[in-house]
Enzyme design. Structure first.
Site, mmCIF file in Angstrom:
data_model
loop_
_atom_site.group_PDB
_atom_site.id
_atom_site.type_symbol
_atom_site.label_atom_id
_atom_site.label_comp_id
_atom_site.label_asym_id
_atom_site.label_seq_id
_atom_site.Cartn_x
_atom_site.Cartn_y
_atom_site.Cartn_z
ATOM 1 N N LYS A 194 1.034 1.367 -26.242
ATOM 2 C CA LYS A 194 1.624 2.764 -26.082
ATOM 3 C C LYS A 194 2.282 3.370 -24.992
ATOM 4 O O LYS A 194 2.413 4.595 -24.630
ATOM 5 C CB LYS A 194 0.515 3.641 -26.424
ATOM 6 C CG LYS A 194 -0.389 3.270 -27.555
ATOM 7 C CD LYS A 194 0.153 2.874 -28.786
ATOM 8 C CE LYS A 194 1.086 4.048 -29.741
ATOM 9 N NZ LYS A 194 1.838 3.493 -30.706
ATOM 10 N N HIS B 66 1.970 -7.861 -24.535
ATOM 11 C CA HIS B 66 1.096 -6.907 -23.875
ATOM 12 C C HIS B 66 0.055 -7.617 -23.031
ATOM 13 O O HIS B 66 -1.026 -7.206 -22.442
ATOM 14 C CB HIS B 66 0.318 -6.393 -24.797
ATOM 15 C CG HIS B 66 1.257 -5.257 -25.828
ATOM 16 N ND1 HIS B 66 1.755 -4.331 -25.282
ATOM 17 C CD2 HIS B 66 0.985 -4.982 -27.371
ATOM 18 C CE1 HIS B 66 2.478 -3.664 -26.246
ATOM 19 N NE2 HIS B 66 1.817 -4.107 -27.415
ATOM 20 N N SER C 95 -1.522 9.070 -27.199
ATOM 21 C CA SER C 95 -0.504 8.403 -27.936
ATOM 22 C C SER C 95 -1.431 7.287 -28.884
ATOM 23 O O SER C 95 -1.195 7.330 -30.151
ATOM 24 C CB SER C 95 0.413 7.623 -27.084
ATOM 25 O OG SER C 95 1.204 6.776 -28.062
ATOM 26 N N PHE D 140 14.877 9.459 -28.658
ATOM 27 C CA PHE D 140 14.020 9.502 -29.594
ATOM 28 C C PHE D 140 14.667 9.714 -30.905
ATOM 29 O O PHE D 140 13.947 9.288 -31.868
ATOM 30 C CB PHE D 140 12.996 10.641 -29.100
ATOM 31 C CG PHE D 140 11.814 10.735 -29.730
ATOM 32 C CD1 PHE D 140 10.906 9.711 -29.718
ATOM 33 C CD2 PHE D 140 11.530 11.979 -30.545
ATOM 34 C CE1 PHE D 140 9.672 10.053 -30.557
ATOM 35 C CE2 PHE D 140 10.518 12.117 -31.250
ATOM 36 C CZ PHE D 140 9.528 11.106 -31.333
HETATM 37 P P1 A3P Z 1 4.113 9.360 -28.283
HETATM 38 O O1 A3P Z 1 2.950 8.905 -29.362
HETATM 39 O O2 A3P Z 1 3.468 10.024 -27.279
HETATM 40 O O3 A3P Z 1 5.013 10.186 -29.026
HETATM 41 P P2 A3P Z 1 4.546 1.797 -27.907
HETATM 42 O O4 A3P Z 1 5.880 1.483 -28.584
HETATM 43 O O5 A3P Z 1 4.173 0.992 -26.682
HETATM 44 O O6 A3P Z 1 3.551 1.616 -28.984
HETATM 45 O O7 A3P Z 1 4.468 3.068 -27.530
HETATM 46 C C1 A3P Z 1 4.867 4.433 -28.515
HETATM 47 C C2 A3P Z 1 4.950 5.549 -27.528
HETATM 48 O O8 A3P Z 1 6.412 5.446 -27.246
HETATM 49 C C3 A3P Z 1 5.224 6.891 -28.671
HETATM 50 O O9 A3P Z 1 4.717 7.716 -27.957
HETATM 51 C C4 A3P Z 1 6.683 6.973 -29.005
HETATM 52 O O10 A3P Z 1 6.793 8.095 -29.435
HETATM 53 C C5 A3P Z 1 7.142 6.855 -27.850
HETATM 54 N N1 A3P Z 1 8.580 6.242 -27.823
HETATM 55 C C6 A3P Z 1 9.160 5.314 -28.591
HETATM 56 N N2 A3P Z 1 10.634 5.341 -28.498
HETATM 57 C C7 A3P Z 1 10.773 6.394 -27.546
HETATM 58 C C8 A3P Z 1 11.912 7.129 -27.308
HETATM 59 N N3 A3P Z 1 13.353 6.656 -27.615
HETATM 60 N N4 A3P Z 1 11.830 8.397 -26.346
HETATM 61 C C9 A3P Z 1 10.776 8.637 -26.003
HETATM 62 N N5 A3P Z 1 9.536 8.184 -26.514
HETATM 63 C C10 A3P Z 1 9.621 6.909 -27.202
#
Ligand code: A3P
Length: 288
Positions: A45, A100, A130, A221
């Site tokens: 996350k 991870h 998250s 995003f």
């Molecule tokens: P949130 O739940 O706070 O929105 P992982 O990929 O390690 O599981 O992390 C997921 C988190 O990264 C989520 O956070 C997701 O929205 C965020 N994320 C993924 N791509 C992103 C982007 N291009 N810009 C900002 N946040 C991003």
């Protein structure tokens, strides 16, 4: 379902059986790293999928083919997951991988290679938020309970890949010299082109300003939320239910402010401070 049925316990860490198996962990242990490989290391996350979007584009100079044709899990596969054995032969050098794992679980060939590492860190308060929503929407994870209960699970390391502080300590303490770069999720949110420039310099790519802007635009995003190869819409809803919470949920820094009570914040801050006491590194953000 009980947590024993859902998770595999590997060297004290809880890994969902859905994606991990004894065989996949053996495969990871015996995996042969090449000097040209680039590994993104990230506590869950903290921006894993984001880096699965950025890295192939930095490595190939901005050709969008990988992010438009290959799902993120096959494009930059997880070292520890079952998929790796199925796709490893299709990966082209320089290969991008993601893990991870804490440092001490990296396989022997990682240590003897010159493979580079990009370590992504995110403010733990936003990780908790998250992860809380992720545990609600992912059927293969134990339901999070209340937010209060989930904070306790996080602090005790009773979540995917264990304690955040252990992960950070292990990789901040890794003696990898110029093989490792540290970057934060917050830095990427604040100025994505600058973050991409830093990654590109670290990997010895001389990307033009135009290429950097193009990559930043396609890794925003908004773009990723619309990219079926990256937004997990290919995964059936019975595994990941985006009606409960989308995987690409908010994509901001500081959402913790909408979730933590002053007591919860004080509890998290005091535990993390205590666990990082005496470490030689300092965190890039204030915990208050
Ligand atoms: P949130 O739940 O706070 O929105 P992982 O990929 O390690 O599981 O992390 C997921 C988190 O990264 C989520 O956070 C997701 O929205 C965020 N994320 C993924 N791509 C992103 C982007 N291009 N810009 C900002 N946040 C991003």
């Amino acid at each position: 379902m009980s947590s024993e049925k859902m998770y595999l316990l590997h060297r004290g860490l809880m890994l969902p059986k859905d994606a991990h198996s004894v065989e996949s962990l053996k495969f990871a242990q015996e995996f042969t790293f090449q000097d040209e490989d680039v590994t993104v290391v990230v506590y869950p996350k903290s921006g894993t999928v984001w880096m699965q979007e950025i890295l192939p584009l930095v490595l190939n100079g901005g050709d969008l083919t990988p992010i438009q044709t290959v799902p993120n899990w096959d494009r930059v596969p997880w070292l520890e997951e079952k998929r790796l054995a199925l796709v490893v032969d299709k990966l082209k050098s320089p290969r991008g991988l993601v893990t991870h794992f804490p440092y001490h679980l990296m396989p022997p060939s990682f240590h003897s290679s010159k493979a580079k590492v990009i370590y992504v860190m995110r403010n733990p308060k936003d990780i908790v938020v998250s992860s809380y929503y992720y545990h609600k929407m992912a059927e293969f994870l134990e339901p999070p309970g209340t937010f209060d209960e989930f904070i306790e699970k996080f602090l005790k390391g009773k979540v995917l890949f264990g304690k955040w502080t252990d992960h950070v300590k292990s990789w901040r303490g890794a003696d990898l010299g110029h093989r490792i770069m540290y970057i934060t999720y917050e830095e990427m949110v604040q100025d994505l082109p600058a973050a991409i420039r830093r990654i590109s310099d670290f990997l010895g790519r001389k990307l033009s300003e135009e290429a950097i802007q193009k990559i930043a635009e396609h890794c925003s995003f908004r773009s990723m939320k619309n990219n079926n190869m990256s937004n997990f819409s290919l995964v059936p809803k019975k595994y990941m239910n985006s009606d409960i919470s989308p995987f690409l949920r908010k994509g901001v820094a500081g959402d913790w402010k909408n979730h933590f009570s002053p007591e919860q914040l004080a509890r998290l801050t005091s535990v993390i401070r205590k666990e990082l006491e005496g470490e030689s590194f300092s965190l890039p953000w204030s915990l208050d």
